[in-house]
Motif scaffolding. Structure first.
Motif, PDB file in Angstrom:
ATOM      1  N   ARG A  73      18.808  30.846  34.277  1.00  0.00           N
ATOM      2  CA  ARG A  73      17.343  30.905  34.393  1.00  0.00           C
ATOM      3  C   ARG A  73      17.198  30.404  35.803  1.00  0.00           C
ATOM      4  N   PHE A  74      18.016  29.619  36.385  1.00  0.00           N
ATOM      5  CA  PHE A  74      17.726  29.154  37.716  1.00  0.00           C
ATOM      6  C   PHE A  74      17.774  30.304  38.731  1.00  0.00           C
ATOM      7  N   LYS A  75      18.998  31.115  38.477  1.00  0.00           N
ATOM      8  CA  LYS A  75      19.028  32.338  39.376  1.00  0.00           C
ATOM      9  C   LYS A  75      17.883  33.280  39.068  1.00  0.00           C
ATOM     10  N   ASP A  76      17.343  33.731  37.894  1.00  0.00           N
ATOM     11  CA  ASP A  76      16.199  34.549  37.767  1.00  0.00           C
ATOM     12  C   ASP A  76      14.955  33.909  38.700  1.00  0.00           C
ATOM     13  N   LEU A  77      14.874  32.707  38.749  1.00  0.00           N
ATOM     14  CA  LEU A  77      13.673  32.090  39.566  1.00  0.00           C
ATOM     15  C   LEU A  77      14.197  32.135  40.992  1.00  0.00           C
ATOM     16  N   THR A  78      15.266  32.213  41.504  1.00  0.00           N
ATOM     17  CA  THR A  78      15.558  32.162  43.048  1.00  0.00           C
ATOM     18  C   THR A  78      16.694  33.073  43.551  1.00  0.00           C
ATOM     19  N   SER A  79      16.835  34.554  42.808  1.00  0.00           N
ATOM     20  CA  SER A  79      17.644  35.362  43.237  1.00  0.00           C
ATOM     21  C   SER A  79      17.567  35.849  44.516  1.00  0.00           C
ATOM     22  N   ASN A 130      16.030  34.330  47.187  1.00  0.00           N
ATOM     23  CA  ASN A 130      15.820  33.533  48.460  1.00  0.00           C
ATOM     24  C   ASN A 130      16.853  32.313  48.370  1.00  0.00           C
ATOM     25  N   VAL A 131      17.655  32.100  47.687  1.00  0.00           N
ATOM     26  CA  VAL A 131      18.625  31.036  47.434  1.00  0.00           C
ATOM     27  C   VAL A 131      20.026  31.509  47.458  1.00  0.00           C
ATOM     28  N   VAL A 132      20.881  30.643  48.082  1.00  0.00           N
ATOM     29  CA  VAL A 132      22.375  31.221  47.952  1.00  0.00           C
ATOM     30  C   VAL A 132      23.121  29.978  47.372  1.00  0.00           C
ATOM     31  N   TRP A 133      24.397  30.278  46.882  1.00  0.00           N
ATOM     32  CA  TRP A 133      25.268  29.118  46.399  1.00  0.00           C
ATOM     33  C   TRP A 133      26.625  28.993  47.296  1.00  0.00           C
ATOM     34  N   SER A 159      31.895  26.131  48.303  1.00  0.00           N
ATOM     35  CA  SER A 159      32.977  25.169  49.030  1.00  0.00           C
ATOM     36  C   SER A 159      32.484  23.707  48.607  1.00  0.00           C
ATOM     37  N   ASP A 160      31.082  23.462  48.727  1.00  0.00           N
ATOM     38  CA  ASP A 160      30.459  22.201  48.701  1.00  0.00           C
ATOM     39  C   ASP A 160      29.554  22.238  47.392  1.00  0.00           C
ATOM     40  N   PHE A 161      29.560  23.072  46.352  1.00  0.00           N
ATOM     41  CA  PHE A 161      28.952  23.032  45.209  1.00  0.00           C
ATOM     42  C   PHE A 161      27.367  22.686  45.376  1.00  0.00           C
ATOM     43  N   TYR A 162      26.728  23.570  46.286  1.00  0.00           N
ATOM     44  CA  TYR A 162      25.280  23.160  46.326  1.00  0.00           C
ATOM     45  C   TYR A 162      24.544  24.672  46.465  1.00  0.00           C
ATOM     46  N   TRP A 163      23.249  24.587  46.338  1.00  0.00           N
ATOM     47  CA  TRP A 163      22.355  25.743  46.538  1.00  0.00           C
ATOM     48  C   TRP A 163      21.518  25.283  47.746  1.00  0.00           C
ATOM     49  N   ARG A 164      21.357  26.593  48.582  1.00  0.00           N
ATOM     50  CA  ARG A 164      20.085  26.355  49.788  1.00  0.00           C
ATOM     51  C   ARG A 164      19.357  27.396  50.110  1.00  0.00           C
ATOM     52  N   TYR A 165      18.476  27.464  50.675  1.00  0.00           N
ATOM     53  CA  TYR A 165      17.818  28.699  51.019  1.00  0.00           C
ATOM     54  C   TYR A 165      18.536  29.687  51.840  1.00  0.00           C
ATOM     55  N   ARG A 166      18.507  31.150  51.645  1.00  0.00           N
ATOM     56  CA  ARG A 166      19.010  32.108  52.313  1.00  0.00           C
ATOM     57  C   ARG A 166      18.538  32.057  53.850  1.00  0.00           C
ATOM     58  N   LEU A 179      19.193  34.237  57.796  1.00  0.00           N
ATOM     59  CA  LEU A 179      19.395  35.423  58.179  1.00  0.00           C
ATOM     60  C   LEU A 179      21.000  35.810  58.283  1.00  0.00           C
ATOM     61  N   GLU A 180      21.671  34.815  58.720  1.00  0.00           N
ATOM     62  CA  GLU A 180      23.227  35.017  58.751  1.00  0.00           C
ATOM     63  C   GLU A 180      23.980  35.307  57.577  1.00  0.00           C
ATOM     64  N   ASP A 181      23.296  34.741  56.405  1.00  0.00           N
ATOM     65  CA  ASP A 181      23.991  35.308  55.077  1.00  0.00           C
ATOM     66  C   ASP A 181      24.223  36.544  54.889  1.00  0.00           C
ATOM     67  N   ASP A 182      25.299  36.795  54.329  1.00  0.00           N
ATOM     68  CA  ASP A 182      25.618  37.924  53.518  1.00  0.00           C
ATOM     69  C   ASP A 182      24.869  38.426  52.367  1.00  0.00           C
ATOM     70  N   THR A 183      24.709  39.699  51.908  1.00  0.00           N
ATOM     71  CA  THR A 183      23.755  39.966  50.675  1.00  0.00           C
ATOM     72  C   THR A 183      24.593  39.324  49.573  1.00  0.00           C
ATOM     73  N   GLY A 184      23.982  39.002  48.581  1.00  0.00           N
ATOM     74  CA  GLY A 184      24.579  38.477  47.399  1.00  0.00           C
ATOM     75  C   GLY A 184      24.074  36.876  47.305  1.00  0.00           C
ATOM     76  N   ARG A 185      24.799  36.427  46.031  1.00  0.00           N
ATOM     77  CA  ARG A 185      24.283  35.085  45.852  1.00  0.00           C
ATOM     78  C   ARG A 185      25.228  34.018  46.584  1.00  0.00           C
ATOM     79  N   LYS A 186      26.446  34.331  47.000  1.00  0.00           N
ATOM     80  CA  LYS A 186      27.296  33.399  47.332  1.00  0.00           C
ATOM     81  C   LYS A 186      27.370  33.385  48.832  1.00  0.00           C
ATOM     82  N   ALA A 187      27.337  32.086  49.540  1.00  0.00           N
ATOM     83  CA  ALA A 187      27.167  31.803  51.083  1.00  0.00           C
ATOM     84  C   ALA A 187      28.687  31.225  51.344  1.00  0.00           C
TER      85      ALA A 187
END
Length: 82
Positions: free
Chosen positions: A49-55, A57-60, A63-70, A72-80
């Motif tokens: 449900r969280f992913k559905d709401l934030t897919s 603009n938010v990345v996981w 290594s530190d177990f947190y989400w943050r806003y995407r 420009l330097e982030d790759d595509t996909g959910r993981k950062a």
């Protein structure tokens, strides 16, 4: 799950441990499960449900177990990378 989005907007990042602590303190352990190491983690239904709401603009940051806003330097996909 909107409260998770609200917290992310307020703080700029959202740590998994903080969410687990919040759910335990507020007797919402239905949203938690025990992992193979015996730790409480977020239930997959809550994560979906969280992913559905934030897919978009938010990345996981695994290594530190947190989400943050995407950014420009982030790759595509959910993981950062951090």
């Amino acid at each position: 799950m909107s409260w998770m989005v609200d917290k992310l907007e307020m703080d700029g990042c959202l740590y998994q441990d903080d969410i687990v602590d919040y759910l335990v303190r507020n007797d919402n352990e239905d949203f938690l499960r025990e992992n193979s190491d015996g730790n409480l983690v977020l239930d997959r239904s809550l994560l979906k449900r969280f992913k559905d709401l934030t897919s978009d603009n938010v990345v996981w940051v695994q290594s530190d177990f947190y989400w943050r806003y995407r950014v420009l330097e982030d790759d595509t996909g959910r993981k950062a990378r951090g």
